[in-house]
Design an enzyme around this catalytic site. Sequence first.
Site, PDB file in Angstrom:
ATOM      1  N   GLY A 239       0.810  -1.209   0.000  1.00 42.23           N
ATOM      2  CA  GLY A 239       0.000   0.000   0.000  1.00 42.23           C
ATOM      3  C   GLY A 239       0.842   1.258   0.000  1.00 42.23           C
ATOM      4  O   GLY A 239       0.600   2.186  -0.741  1.00 42.23           O
ATOM      5  N   PHE A 240       1.838   1.305   0.907  1.00 48.59           N
ATOM      6  CA  PHE A 240       2.750   2.452   1.035  1.00 48.59           C
ATOM      7  C   PHE A 240       2.005   3.759   1.293  1.00 48.59           C
ATOM      8  O   PHE A 240       2.511   4.829   0.999  1.00 48.59           O
ATOM      9  CB  PHE A 240       3.644   2.587  -0.201  1.00 48.59           C
ATOM     10  CG  PHE A 240       4.306   1.305  -0.601  1.00 48.59           C
ATOM     11  CD1 PHE A 240       5.186   0.662   0.239  1.00 48.59           C
ATOM     12  CD2 PHE A 240       4.022   0.711  -1.820  1.00 48.59           C
ATOM     13  CE1 PHE A 240       5.783  -0.540  -0.118  1.00 48.59           C
ATOM     14  CE2 PHE A 240       4.610  -0.487  -2.195  1.00 48.59           C
ATOM     15  CZ  PHE A 240       5.492  -1.111  -1.338  1.00 48.59           C
ATOM     16  N   GLY A 470       1.797  -6.812   3.704  1.00 47.87           N
ATOM     17  CA  GLY A 470       3.061  -7.376   3.257  1.00 47.87           C
ATOM     18  C   GLY A 470       4.167  -7.206   4.273  1.00 47.87           C
ATOM     19  O   GLY A 470       5.304  -7.636   4.054  1.00 47.87           O
ATOM     20  N   ALA A 513       2.698  -2.462  14.399  1.00 47.39           N
ATOM     21  CA  ALA A 513       3.290  -3.506  15.237  1.00 47.39           C
ATOM     22  C   ALA A 513       3.002  -3.274  16.710  1.00 47.39           C
ATOM     23  O   ALA A 513       2.545  -4.177  17.423  1.00 47.39           O
ATOM     24  CB  ALA A 513       4.798  -3.582  14.991  1.00 47.39           C
ATOM     25  N   ILE A 607      12.514  -5.599  18.810  1.00 49.44           N
ATOM     26  CA  ILE A 607      12.357  -6.147  17.463  1.00 49.44           C
ATOM     27  C   ILE A 607      11.627  -7.478  17.588  1.00 49.44           C
ATOM     28  O   ILE A 607      12.160  -8.455  18.110  1.00 49.44           O
ATOM     29  CB  ILE A 607      13.723  -6.320  16.770  1.00 49.44           C
ATOM     30  CG1 ILE A 607      14.453  -4.975  16.687  1.00 49.44           C
ATOM     31  CG2 ILE A 607      13.529  -6.917  15.382  1.00 49.44           C
ATOM     32  CD1 ILE A 607      13.730  -3.889  15.922  1.00 49.44           C
ATOM     33  N   LYS A 611      13.716 -11.135  11.128  1.00 47.62           N
ATOM     34  CA  LYS A 611      13.618 -11.459   9.703  1.00 47.62           C
ATOM     35  C   LYS A 611      12.633 -10.529   8.990  1.00 47.62           C
ATOM     36  O   LYS A 611      12.948  -9.953   7.946  1.00 47.62           O
ATOM     37  CB  LYS A 611      13.196 -12.914   9.525  1.00 47.62           C
ATOM     38  CG  LYS A 611      13.193 -13.380   8.068  1.00 47.62           C
ATOM     39  CD  LYS A 611      12.890 -14.866   7.955  1.00 47.62           C
ATOM     40  CE  LYS A 611      14.070 -15.702   8.424  1.00 47.62           C
ATOM     41  NZ  LYS A 611      13.871 -17.150   8.148  1.00 47.62           N
ATOM     42  N   GLY A 682       8.662   0.508  10.082  1.00 45.38           N
ATOM     43  CA  GLY A 682       8.377   0.431   8.648  1.00 45.38           C
ATOM     44  C   GLY A 682       8.774   1.662   7.858  1.00 45.38           C
ATOM     45  O   GLY A 682       9.187   1.562   6.710  1.00 45.38           O
ATOM     46  N   GLU A 683       8.636   2.839   8.487  1.00 45.48           N
ATOM     47  CA  GLU A 683       8.953   4.077   7.770  1.00 45.48           C
ATOM     48  C   GLU A 683      10.325   4.637   8.128  1.00 45.48           C
ATOM     49  O   GLU A 683      10.866   5.474   7.400  1.00 45.48           O
ATOM     50  CB  GLU A 683       7.856   5.109   8.034  1.00 45.48           C
ATOM     51  CG  GLU A 683       6.549   4.695   7.376  1.00 45.48           C
ATOM     52  CD  GLU A 683       5.358   5.499   7.832  1.00 45.48           C
ATOM     53  OE1 GLU A 683       4.779   6.206   7.007  1.00 45.48           O
ATOM     54  OE2 GLU A 683       5.002   5.412   9.020  1.00 45.48           O
TER      55      GLU A 683
END
Length: 726
Positions: A239-240, A470, A513, A607, A611, A682-683
Amino acid sequence: MTKTKNTSGVGNAINRVEGHLKVMGKAKYATEFPVENKVYGQAINSTISKGEIISIDTSEAEKLDGVLQIITYKNAEKLKTLEGVRPEIATDTIAPVLQSNKVHYYGEYVGLVVAETFEQAQYAASLVKFEYKEDTSAVIDFEKSKEKAYTPDNGSNYSRGNMQKGLSEADMVVEQTYNTPIEHHHPMELHATIANWDNGKVLAYASQQIVEDATISISATFQIPKKDVRVVAAFVGGGFGSKLNLERHVILAVMASKMVKRPVQVTVTRTQMFTNTGLRQQNEQKMRVGAKKDGTLTALSHETLSHTSTTQEFQEPCGMVSKMLYNVPNNEVTYKLIPMNRQTPFAMRAPGEATGSFALESAMDEMAWKLKMDPLEFRIKNDTQTDLHEEKPFSSRLLVECLRIGADKFGWKDRKAEPRTNKKGNWLIGYGVSAASRNSPYKETHAKVLLELKEEKVYATIQMDATDIGTGSYTIISQTVSEYLDLPEEQVVVELGDSDFPVTPGSGGSWGAASFCNGARAACENAIKTLKNNRNIDQKEEIAVAELLKRNQLTKFEAEGMAKPSSEFEDYSIFSFGANFTEVWVDKDTGMYKIKKMVNVGSAGKILNPKTAYGQIIGGLTMGAGMVIAEQTRVEPNFGNFITRSFADYHVPVNLDMANIDVIFLPEEDKIANKMGIKGIGELGITSVAASISNAIFNATGKRMRDLPITPEKLIEAELEEGVKA
């Protein structure tokens, strides 16, 4: 007896739990759900930038076999429309379409053809003829329209101290303008939906990042109760940011289904994804930085000029990083927007940070060069443990550690301070560094856990309307349940992306998350707490879930949980931090360059899965490299359409463009951020990557590149920076 370590719980690098479904083709994306009696819709786009439709000829299309309906403003369902002048766009904004004959930008939807097959719908759409009365006052050219810019009334302009005083106290001042072009998101999965209107109730299988807000948007647009709308987004193929809000193809599909009384699938073509699913704004960023001879910052100003549409307002917060990253007493951040006849921009990965950090971290590098300081040491000198913008301490901030550890891993000590002096044959070699930060939001999240005891084993199913775009949401949520119920991962099932499930904030903004996993944690903890309370078992007693169910004489049990920020959360500024290091090789004759090595160091709390986190950083680094190498969407200056309209001419990095990459996560658990110590990642991976590459190019060539993308032509034509030896 020592408790055996749970190897599928949080912190372990397990494989994606949904991976086998994807490789076997069993993961159902929006248009892969088996829906009986389905038909297809093909949207039609305007071919002018501003004006009105004066006639429509549907006769040829109507003659074709299989054509069921042609929808235009003349026969479209009446929807709730936008109010006021350019209301702000949000993730739950209404999305009216085909409500008048007015055209506001090139590519705006002006019709929809519904037919029995996809091919019939596409061909019929090509036969519908529109006649327009074009308005020649369309605002198309960014450079020629700057006088139309206005200051948004959203309170985003900010200042502290006195900029003029700060600049007057400086021994050195850098004043430069940095430009970033329009970019498009282009996730692998096209925007698409299958919608069914059945007796006033709507079911939409839709590729959306935030399920809850999609239901709000549909219900508000059609003015029907929210309880009558269900949205399913079990898997989202990227999506981004482009799938944060509900785009108008979903409304078209719902409308068409109501009209033809059958489920309707609408898929946005790759070309339409340039014109109808959002974009990153073009930004002109003027930076003014003042510093003492010893490197102490005295002033920092960040002025951004962008564009919005003529119907809605969106502003990319480019100055966000400039307000909080460095210890500077005098600071000013301002914004102006030009209303233009283009589609409404919206969030693209790290909106504000990705583009704003390019300007800030390039300007910091320019100042370090002028002061003859190591750009790494210059950043460290101006570190701060207080967010001067929010006037709050950071909950944790390991930026200096990221820079120091990254420098050691990268081999920064081998960098030659003087540009153009590190050579190998025809190659000029350069090293670049940049600091990164990203706000780490944490939002209220609800979840339900269902426990079932079968043959001495407990199986847990966790449900929430969170989405996996994703990024690995299925996996980290599964690991959380595995951790807090002490079950092996293979006994955990995760069900996501259905508005019938408990509400979450969805995926976006780097809050996923922390929010999802704490919601899952809360549900699991509530289940155990309730089962223990029912049998007066001490909460501190360690007892297996299977035994708890047995003592409660249950084979099935369910519990809900809710997680949200604590009061302590509000007293701190919560950010993830990082550092990027890049080595580039530039051919001195052709301007061609290669990214040879990248090192990324991040401090992003706990974290959950190294992975999947690594994959997020690699994706961010690739998008950051894309900003520099090639990504841009060009506008035809006379007609306002995009010249760039497919992957043939919108270039993104491929494997050969990328480098040897090292990713390092610093050990950090920020319990102020949330109970599990998680921050967003993510960003963070895309933030300031472009600057580290650009700064490396300067170190290699002595040429400052302030306009993205940096092409070989631009490099060849650029002059050496003052003070650089040829």
